[in-house]
Structure formats: C-alpha cells, structure tokens
Design a protein around this motif. Structure first.
Motif, PDB file in Angstrom:
ATOM      1  N   LYS A 143       0.794  -1.228   0.031  1.00  0.00           N
ATOM      2  CA  LYS A 143       0.047  -0.027  -0.088  1.00  0.00           C
ATOM      3  C   LYS A 143       0.689   1.237  -0.023  1.00  0.00           C
ATOM      4  N   ALA A 144       0.263   2.271  -0.583  1.00  0.00           N
ATOM      5  CA  ALA A 144       1.007   3.648  -0.697  1.00  0.00           C
ATOM      6  C   ALA A 144       0.962   4.445   0.651  1.00  0.00           C
ATOM      7  N   PHE A 145       1.883   5.049   1.286  1.00  0.00           N
ATOM      8  CA  PHE A 145       1.919   5.688   2.078  1.00  0.00           C
ATOM      9  C   PHE A 145       0.699   6.827   2.128  1.00  0.00           C
ATOM     10  N   PRO A 146      -0.007   7.071   3.284  1.00  0.00           N
ATOM     11  CA  PRO A 146      -1.068   8.110   3.098  1.00  0.00           C
ATOM     12  C   PRO A 146      -0.211   9.482   3.389  1.00  0.00           C
ATOM     13  N   ARG A 147      -0.586  10.445   2.488  1.00  0.00           N
ATOM     14  CA  ARG A 147       0.019  11.759   2.798  1.00  0.00           C
ATOM     15  C   ARG A 147      -0.183  12.308   4.360  1.00  0.00           C
ATOM     16  N   HIS A 148       0.542  12.956   4.700  1.00  0.00           N
ATOM     17  CA  HIS A 148       0.299  13.687   5.880  1.00  0.00           C
ATOM     18  C   HIS A 148      -0.767  14.654   5.732  1.00  0.00           C
ATOM     19  N   SER A 149      -1.692  14.656   6.606  1.00  0.00           N
ATOM     20  CA  SER A 149      -2.699  15.644   6.641  1.00  0.00           C
ATOM     21  C   SER A 149      -2.928  16.063   8.184  1.00  0.00           C
ATOM     22  N   THR A 150      -3.598  17.074   8.328  1.00  0.00           N
ATOM     23  CA  THR A 150      -4.079  17.719   9.698  1.00  0.00           C
ATOM     24  C   THR A 150      -5.379  18.455   9.914  1.00  0.00           C
ATOM     25  N   TYR A 151      -6.324  18.308  10.627  1.00  0.00           N
ATOM     26  CA  TYR A 151      -7.382  19.035  10.970  1.00  0.00           C
ATOM     27  C   TYR A 151      -7.007  20.465  11.280  1.00  0.00           C
ATOM     28  N   GLY A 152      -5.850  20.398  11.994  1.00  0.00           N
ATOM     29  CA  GLY A 152      -5.279  21.791  12.311  1.00  0.00           C
ATOM     30  C   GLY A 152      -5.463  22.275  13.814  1.00  0.00           C
ATOM     31  N   LEU A 153      -5.585  21.236  14.674  1.00  0.00           N
ATOM     32  CA  LEU A 153      -5.725  21.573  16.038  1.00  0.00           C
ATOM     33  C   LEU A 153      -4.835  20.529  16.924  1.00  0.00           C
ATOM     34  N   THR A 154      -4.634  21.041  18.337  1.00  0.00           N
ATOM     35  CA  THR A 154      -4.150  20.344  19.337  1.00  0.00           C
ATOM     36  C   THR A 154      -4.959  20.269  20.376  1.00  0.00           C
ATOM     37  N   ILE A 155      -5.356  19.093  21.051  1.00  0.00           N
ATOM     38  CA  ILE A 155      -6.047  19.044  22.380  1.00  0.00           C
ATOM     39  C   ILE A 155      -5.159  18.700  23.518  1.00  0.00           C
ATOM     40  N   LEU A 156      -5.445  18.990  24.533  1.00  0.00           N
ATOM     41  CA  LEU A 156      -5.093  18.584  25.747  1.00  0.00           C
ATOM     42  C   LEU A 156      -5.936  18.052  26.643  1.00  0.00           C
ATOM     43  N   ALA A 157      -5.639  16.727  27.240  1.00  0.00           N
ATOM     44  CA  ALA A 157      -6.604  16.153  28.038  1.00  0.00           C
ATOM     45  C   ALA A 157      -5.980  16.490  29.583  1.00  0.00           C
ATOM     46  N   SER A 158      -6.769  16.817  30.370  1.00  0.00           N
ATOM     47  CA  SER A 158      -6.508  17.171  31.604  1.00  0.00           C
ATOM     48  C   SER A 158      -7.533  16.691  32.720  1.00  0.00           C
ATOM     49  N   GLY A 159      -7.337  17.132  33.859  1.00  0.00           N
ATOM     50  CA  GLY A 159      -8.229  16.600  34.947  1.00  0.00           C
ATOM     51  C   GLY A 159      -7.855  15.167  35.690  1.00  0.00           C
ATOM     52  N   ASP A 160      -8.569  14.907  36.592  1.00  0.00           N
ATOM     53  CA  ASP A 160      -8.034  13.438  37.628  1.00  0.00           C
ATOM     54  C   ASP A 160      -8.306  12.434  36.824  1.00  0.00           C
ATOM     55  N   ASP A 161      -9.175  12.589  35.569  1.00  0.00           N
ATOM     56  CA  ASP A 161      -9.458  11.328  34.930  1.00  0.00           C
ATOM     57  C   ASP A 161      -9.075  11.474  33.559  1.00  0.00           C
ATOM     58  N   LEU A 162      -8.424  12.817  33.029  1.00  0.00           N
ATOM     59  CA  LEU A 162      -7.911  13.012  31.782  1.00  0.00           C
ATOM     60  C   LEU A 162      -9.188  13.012  30.787  1.00  0.00           C
ATOM     61  N   ARG A 163     -10.438  13.527  31.453  1.00  0.00           N
ATOM     62  CA  ARG A 163     -11.746  13.787  30.637  1.00  0.00           C
ATOM     63  C   ARG A 163     -12.145  15.178  30.410  1.00  0.00           C
ATOM     64  N   ARG A 164     -11.108  15.972  30.381  1.00  0.00           N
ATOM     65  CA  ARG A 164     -11.342  17.565  30.048  1.00  0.00           C
ATOM     66  C   ARG A 164     -10.594  17.947  28.889  1.00  0.00           C
ATOM     67  N   PHE A 165     -11.061  18.010  27.878  1.00  0.00           N
ATOM     68  CA  PHE A 165     -10.505  18.197  26.654  1.00  0.00           C
ATOM     69  C   PHE A 165     -10.317  19.718  26.297  1.00  0.00           C
ATOM     70  N   THR A 166      -9.422  20.465  26.063  1.00  0.00           N
ATOM     71  CA  THR A 166      -9.034  21.905  25.878  1.00  0.00           C
ATOM     72  C   THR A 166      -8.421  21.894  24.488  1.00  0.00           C
TER      73      THR A 166
END
Length: 202
Positions: A143-166
């Motif tokens: 298979k050909a390698f997929p081209r790099h792509s991005t939706y364009g955002l970064t997200i950080l998981a935080s909180g005691d259960d890592l369930r707050r997404f900023t």
C-alpha cells in the motif's frame, strides 16, 4: 534479516535514503514507539540539505499549548523517494524533518528514527541474542503511504480522569479554524455524545 547494532542499549540499523536521484547512507534508530514513518535529526538534515531537497511544506509543526513543556522537537513535513534497510526498499515515504536545536532530534548519534508506520507493514521480530531484526512483509507493504494531513488543532486532556479536553492551538487557515475552533475552547460534545464518555485515541 537485518543486523542490529546496540548503542547504549538502543537498537540501530544501517541503510540509505534516496532523494532526487541521490543515495545517502543513513543510520536509523529502531523506534517502535514513534507513531510515524521517519523522523530525521537536524544535523543530518543540514549536512545533506534535506530542507531544500525533501521538504513539502514551509509550515513548522510546533507544540501549541502547555504540552510544549515536554517536547523540544519542531518539524517540517517532507518526502523522500526511497528508504532501504537490508534488502527491503520502500518508495515515496512521507517524513518529518526536525529543525530542533536541542533534544533527541538535535543529535549526531543517528540520522533518523524509524517509527511504527514503517514497521506496521511487517511482522517484526527483534532477535537480541543474535543481534538482528527479522521483518516479514505483510499485504500492507504494497500500500502507498498516506499523505500527511491535519485538521489543524491540538488538544490537551487534563483533570484527574483526563476527561477534560481543551483546544490548545489552532493552525491558521486550517479546517479547524474555518469551523470556528479557537485556542482555549473546551470540547464538551462530539456528534451529540458527551466528550467525557468517549474513548479518545490521540
């Protein structure tokens, strides 16, 4: 079967890359934990002018939010014509070109790290007693390698259960920016489902 050399316990293999008709010898770190194809170190890039020969983007990928305290790597997307280790050759491989001045990819101890996106095309066996790596091709090798792509955002998981997404960063002109995302946004729902109930793979 590909011979391994251990450098302070780190497995490395010799090979070469092809860029615009030129074959360049390279020493690769075997890094199953890296979730990409090839991550080139900045000294190797500079010595072979890979930013000029292999880059496909002028955008530098940086850690955009508070997670940047853990990383010093900054990269530019690129592509090489080929990669060879042992008697195996891969063509048209998307890569990352580090411009870091410190950290793991500012070293002269290796040329690049080979990541999971390369090794996922094989059944890989590390034979430590005989120092060698055995790569058995799977159908994914074709298979050909997929081209790099991005939706364009970064997200950080935080909180005691890592369930707050900023949202910690949004790339200018990206689909994420066009959809209205801004740094500091909290993601509460995804397609009507509570974000805290989802299993995120980031």
């Amino acid at each position: 079967m590909i011979p391994l050399e251990f450098d302070n316990g780190i497995p490395k293999v010799d090979g070469n890359i092809a860029v615009r008709g030129e074959s360049i010898p390279a020493r690769f770190v075997v890094d199953f934990g890296a979730a990409d194809t090839v991550n080139f170190a900045s000294p190797f890039i500079a010595s072979h002018e890979l930013l000029k020969l292999a880059s496909t983007s002028n955008t530098v990928d940086r850690m955009a939010g508070s997670e940047k305290q853990f990383f010093t790597q900054t990269t530019i997307r690129g592509e090489i014509d080929g990669l060879t280790i042992g008697n195996l050759s891969l063509k048209d491989v998307p890569v990352n070109l580090s411009i870091a001045q410190k950290g793991a990819y500012a070293t002269t101890r290796f040329s690049a790290g080979l990541g999971e996106t390369i090794f996922s095309r094989f059944h890989a066996i590390l034979d430590y007693p005989n120092p060698r790596m055995i790569l058995e091709p799977t159908p994914a090798l074709q298979k050909a390698f997929p081209r790099h792509s991005t939706y364009g955002l970064t997200i950080l998981a935080s909180g005691d259960d890592l369930r707050r997404f900023t949202v910690t960063g949004v790339r200018a002109g990206s689909p994420a920016e066009k959809q209205g995302f801004r740094a500091g946004d909290i993601i509460n729902e995804v397609n009507g489902a509570s974000a805290s109930s989802l299993r995120w793979v980031l």
